[in-house]
Write a protein that holds these residues in place. Structure first.
Motif, PDB file in Angstrom:
ATOM      1  N   GLU A 213       0.848  -1.188   0.000  1.00  4.52           N
ATOM      2  CA  GLU A 213       0.000   0.000   0.000  1.00  4.52           C
ATOM      3  C   GLU A 213       0.879   1.232   0.000  1.00  4.52           C
ATOM      4  O   GLU A 213       1.770   1.358   0.837  1.00  4.52           O
ATOM      5  CB  GLU A 213      -0.896  -0.023   1.251  1.00  4.52           C
ATOM      6  N   MET A 214       0.645   2.124  -0.952  1.00  2.00           N
ATOM      7  CA  MET A 214       1.397   3.378  -0.993  1.00  2.00           C
ATOM      8  C   MET A 214       0.490   4.488  -0.485  1.00  2.00           C
ATOM      9  O   MET A 214      -0.578   4.714  -0.998  1.00  2.00           O
ATOM     10  CB  MET A 214       1.868   3.671  -2.408  1.00  2.00           C
ATOM     11  N   LYS A 215       0.955   5.171   0.560  1.00  3.10           N
ATOM     12  CA  LYS A 215       0.115   6.129   1.292  1.00  3.10           C
ATOM     13  C   LYS A 215       0.250   7.552   0.775  1.00  3.10           C
ATOM     14  O   LYS A 215       1.344   8.005   0.445  1.00  3.10           O
ATOM     15  CB  LYS A 215       0.558   6.156   2.764  1.00  3.10           C
ATOM     16  N   ASN A 216      -0.898   8.256   0.766  1.00  4.17           N
ATOM     17  CA  ASN A 216      -0.905   9.720   0.648  1.00  4.17           C
ATOM     18  C   ASN A 216       0.000  10.301  -0.432  1.00  4.17           C
ATOM     19  O   ASN A 216       0.807  11.174  -0.166  1.00  4.17           O
ATOM     20  CB  ASN A 216      -0.499  10.359   1.984  1.00  4.17           C
ATOM     21  N   ILE A 217      -0.162   9.835  -1.642  1.00  9.61           N
ATOM     22  CA  ILE A 217       0.618  10.398  -2.743  1.00  9.61           C
ATOM     23  C   ILE A 217      -0.142  11.647  -3.167  1.00  9.61           C
ATOM     24  O   ILE A 217      -1.354  11.594  -3.349  1.00  9.61           O
ATOM     25  CB  ILE A 217       0.727   9.390  -3.902  1.00  9.61           C
ATOM     26  N   ASN A 218       0.577  12.790  -3.314  1.00  8.65           N
ATOM     27  CA  ASN A 218      -0.211  14.025  -3.375  1.00  8.65           C
ATOM     28  C   ASN A 218      -0.347  14.731  -4.723  1.00  8.65           C
ATOM     29  O   ASN A 218      -0.636  15.913  -4.781  1.00  8.65           O
ATOM     30  CB  ASN A 218       0.259  15.006  -2.305  1.00  8.65           C
ATOM     31  N   SER A 219      -0.154  14.000  -5.826  1.00 11.12           N
ATOM     32  CA  SER A 219      -0.527  14.579  -7.115  1.00 11.12           C
ATOM     33  C   SER A 219      -0.741  13.441  -8.105  1.00 11.12           C
ATOM     34  O   SER A 219      -0.266  12.326  -7.885  1.00 11.12           O
ATOM     35  CB  SER A 219       0.559  15.529  -7.636  1.00 11.12           C
ATOM     36  N   LEU A 220      -1.460  13.730  -9.177  1.00 12.03           N
ATOM     37  CA  LEU A 220      -1.717  12.684 -10.172  1.00 12.03           C
ATOM     38  C   LEU A 220      -0.411  12.239 -10.832  1.00 12.03           C
ATOM     39  O   LEU A 220      -0.206  11.062 -11.098  1.00 12.03           O
ATOM     40  CB  LEU A 220      -2.703  13.193 -11.229  1.00 12.03           C
ATOM     41  N   ALA A 222       2.538  12.226  -9.478  1.00  7.84           N
ATOM     42  CA  ALA A 222       3.260  11.386  -8.527  1.00  7.84           C
ATOM     43  C   ALA A 222       2.643   9.988  -8.491  1.00  7.84           C
ATOM     44  O   ALA A 222       3.358   8.990  -8.365  1.00  7.84           O
ATOM     45  CB  ALA A 222       3.250  12.016  -7.135  1.00  7.84           C
ATOM     46  N   ILE A 223       1.321   9.910  -8.612  1.00  9.99           N
ATOM     47  CA  ILE A 223       0.661   8.604  -8.609  1.00  9.99           C
ATOM     48  C   ILE A 223       1.123   7.782  -9.815  1.00  9.99           C
ATOM     49  O   ILE A 223       1.459   6.603  -9.686  1.00  9.99           O
ATOM     50  CB  ILE A 223      -0.876   8.770  -8.591  1.00  9.99           C
ATOM     51  N   GLU A 224       1.182   8.421 -10.976  1.00  6.23           N
ATOM     52  CA  GLU A 224       1.650   7.706 -12.174  1.00  6.23           C
ATOM     53  C   GLU A 224       3.046   7.153 -11.965  1.00  6.23           C
ATOM     54  O   GLU A 224       3.337   5.991 -12.268  1.00  6.23           O
ATOM     55  CB  GLU A 224       1.676   8.649 -13.391  1.00  6.23           C
ATOM     56  N   ARG A 225       3.921   8.001 -11.433  1.00  3.73           N
ATOM     57  CA  ARG A 225       5.307   7.570 -11.237  1.00  3.73           C
ATOM     58  C   ARG A 225       5.400   6.481 -10.174  1.00  3.73           C
ATOM     59  O   ARG A 225       6.162   5.523 -10.316  1.00  3.73           O
ATOM     60  CB  ARG A 225       6.182   8.762 -10.843  1.00  3.73           C
ATOM     61  N   ALA A 226       4.620   6.631  -9.107  1.00  2.00           N
ATOM     62  CA  ALA A 226       4.666   5.655  -8.015  1.00  2.00           C
ATOM     63  C   ALA A 226       4.192   4.280  -8.505  1.00  2.00           C
ATOM     64  O   ALA A 226       4.785   3.252  -8.162  1.00  2.00           O
ATOM     65  CB  ALA A 226       3.805   6.130  -6.845  1.00  2.00           C
ATOM     66  N   ILE A 227       3.144   4.257  -9.322  1.00  2.00           N
ATOM     67  CA  ILE A 227       2.639   2.977  -9.843  1.00  2.00           C
ATOM     68  C   ILE A 227       3.696   2.334 -10.740  1.00  2.00           C
ATOM     69  O   ILE A 227       3.964   1.129 -10.644  1.00  2.00           O
ATOM     70  CB  ILE A 227       1.320   3.179 -10.626  1.00  2.00           C
ATOM     71  N   GLU A 253       8.859  11.444  -3.572  1.00  2.00           N
ATOM     72  CA  GLU A 253       8.760  12.110  -4.864  1.00  2.00           C
ATOM     73  C   GLU A 253      10.136  12.571  -5.371  1.00  2.00           C
ATOM     74  O   GLU A 253      10.406  12.548  -6.564  1.00  2.00           O
ATOM     75  CB  GLU A 253       7.781  13.277  -4.749  1.00  2.00           C
ATOM     76  N   ASN A 254      11.030  12.953  -4.453  1.00  2.00           N
ATOM     77  CA  ASN A 254      12.341  13.441  -4.889  1.00  2.00           C
ATOM     78  C   ASN A 254      13.246  12.301  -5.333  1.00  2.00           C
ATOM     79  O   ASN A 254      13.923  12.387  -6.340  1.00  2.00           O
ATOM     80  CB  ASN A 254      13.016  14.228  -3.771  1.00  2.00           C
TER      81      ASN A 254
END
Ligand code: ADP
Ligand code: MG
Ligand code: ZN
Length: 480
Positions: A213-220, A222-227, A253-254
């Protein structure tokens, strides 16, 4: 081997009630630390929460919009845990009987696919405070302003397979809640926060893999990159013969990586029990009927209408209808000029450009529909040309305070020049001044015509009627 990504989302949305869920403190974002709180939301011993009925209304309307069943009788529970941003040491939430269950969100993705995502449940709960970590030394300052801000948590089934589905889903939630007026869903300010649960499995497999589970990603973005990162990490682990560990991971994110935070907790760890201080919530059929009656027109229905009744292309209709603020501007302007194609044109070119290139948020747009309509009339009447129109539109769009489009055009002397003899004189002068270009034209390089148009326009300060310039120039060139 071909892999498939499986994702389920838990989305927290802050509700835009004026006051908090269990006390009368303001929910306003920001403010000096610890100025928006009282003994109730800071959990002082002996205080008692009182449920804000507006929270229930907003929550139920959200549930209905997401096609959920509404539990006419629902309850709050205590989720116990210690953390410095939670002064009561428990969060009031709903576990055993949440207010909404079994919903469905239908989406159209960016690439045009239709996807349906099932909602497992939605529950009401209170937000926690924030911890501000000092940049110097190892001090942390708790700010309880956000304690007790009402939230709904929307838990999806693991129905997502592609990143674009996740993006379309979050955009749809934002648009829907904006139309309902129950939240502003600003990811940057934390009023909408998404946790992404993700696992991978061989394509065609029947069983799900182990998820993180990836918590509290704060932009769309960032979500794309995190996935992208997390799915690759899991696939690499499995291909190397190792196993994915079920845990909560933090997206940095950094560093563009996820890091293990804690191994997955489960409900038992929270020692949930029924909240003794708040009576069960009942919702009547009459209330639900009323909420259905006052339900606004949402993005999809609007987009269908723009296509069928106003002749917009599907893609444009979806973009405009997708935002309550863009749709309002579009509809109000069109009501005044009755020319949807022209209103669409300026919105999809200029306004989209300002949004994409200059970060203008739709809710911040102050453009007056009456002036926008007036502007379109002026362009259509040929009183300014389209090129000058862009300049006027920009001035009008970014104007602070009142803006009068007529006055602006007068003050800046922008009226279109359509005086044929003046244009003829100018064309003649341009031809005389550019013997080299004339030579090129004579030798068959007709592309040079554009150069003559440009020079003529420049001489006339961009204000000439382009059609007249083209006609006059064609005549003159024929005579060369
Ligand atoms: P818990 O009770 O531990 O929080 P849930 O069953 O409520 O777990 O699921 C939490 C979220 O994780 C839901 O959004 C669900 O869709 C998602 N999820 C569950 N299993 C998987 C899986 N194997 N892969 C991806 N997401 C999953
Ligand atoms: Mg959960
Ligand atoms: Zn309070």
């Amino acid at each position: 081997m071909e892999w498939e990504i499986v994702m389920g989302l838990e989305v927290h949305v802050e509700l835009a009630t004026k006051t908090k869920i269990f006390c009368a403190c303001t929910t306003e974002f920001g403010g000096a630390p610890n100025t928006h709180c009282c003994p109730v939301c800071t959990g002082m011993p002996g205080t008692l929460p009182v449920l804000n009925r507006q929270v229930v209304e907003y929550a139920v309307r959200a549930g209905l919009a997401l096609n959920c069943g509404i539990n006419r009788y629902n309850k709050f529970d205590r989720k116990n845990y210690f953390y410095p941003d939670l002064p009561k040491a428990y969060q009031i939430s709903q576990l055993y009987l949440p207010f909404a269950h079994d919903g469905r969100v239908d989406l159209k993705t960016k690439s045009g696919r239709d996807v349906s995502i099932r909602i497992h449940e939605i529950h009401m709960e209170e937000d926690a405070g924030k911890l501000v970590h000092s940049l110097f030394g190892d001090t942390t300052y708790p700010d309880y302003n956000r304690c007790g801000v009402p939230l709904i948590e929307i838990v999806s089934e693991p129905d997502f397979r592609e990143t674009e589905e996740v993006i379309a889903y979050l955009n749809k939630l934002k648009s829907t809640f904006e139309y309902l007026g129950i939240s502003d869903c600003k990811m940057e300010e934390g009023s909408m926060r998404a946790d992404v649960n993700l696992s991978v499995r061989p394509k065609g497999a029947a069983e799900f893999g182990t998820r993180t589970e990836m918590k509290n990603i704060n932009s769309l973005k960032a979500i794309e990159r995190a996935i992208a990162y997390e799915s690759k990490r899991q696939i690499a682990l499995i291909e190397a013969g190792e196993r994915v560990v079920q845990e909560t991971r933090r997206w940095d994110e950094n560093k563009e990586k996820t890091f293990a935070m804690r191994s997955k907790e489960n409900a038992q760890d929270y020692r949930y029990f029924p909240e003794p201080d708040i009576p069960p919530v009942s919702i009547t059929d009459e209330e639900i009927a009323h909420y259905i009656e006052i339900c606004p027109e949402f993005a999809d229905a609007k987009a269908d209408r723009y296509v069928a009744e106003l002749g917009l292309a599907r893609e444009d209709a979806q973009i405009i209808a997708g935002s309550k603020y863009l749709a309002k501007l579009f509809e109000e302007t069109n009501a005044a000029v009755n020319d949807p194609a022209e209103v669409r044109y300026w919105m999809m070119t200029q306004i989209m450009y300002f949004m994409n290139e200059r970060g203008v948020q739709p809710e911040k747009i102050t453009l007056d529909p009456a002036q926008f309509a007036k502007f379109i009339e002026i362009v259509k009447a040929g009183r300014i040309n389209r090129q000058i129109g862009k300049q006027v539109f920009e001035a009008m769009f970014f104007a602070e305070g009142a803006f009068d489009v007529e006055q602006y055009i007068k003050e800046h002397d922008l009226e279109q020049v359509d005086d044929k003899s003046l244009i003829e004189e100018t064309v003649a002068a341009v031809i005389a001044a550019n013997p080299k270009a004339v030579e090129q034209y004579r030798s068959g390089q007709t592309k040079i015509t554009g150069f003559f148009v440009g020079q003529t326009m420049k001489q006339l300060k961009g204000k000439a009627n382009p059609a007249t310039v083209n006609a006059v120039l064609a005549e003159a060139l024929k005579k060369l």
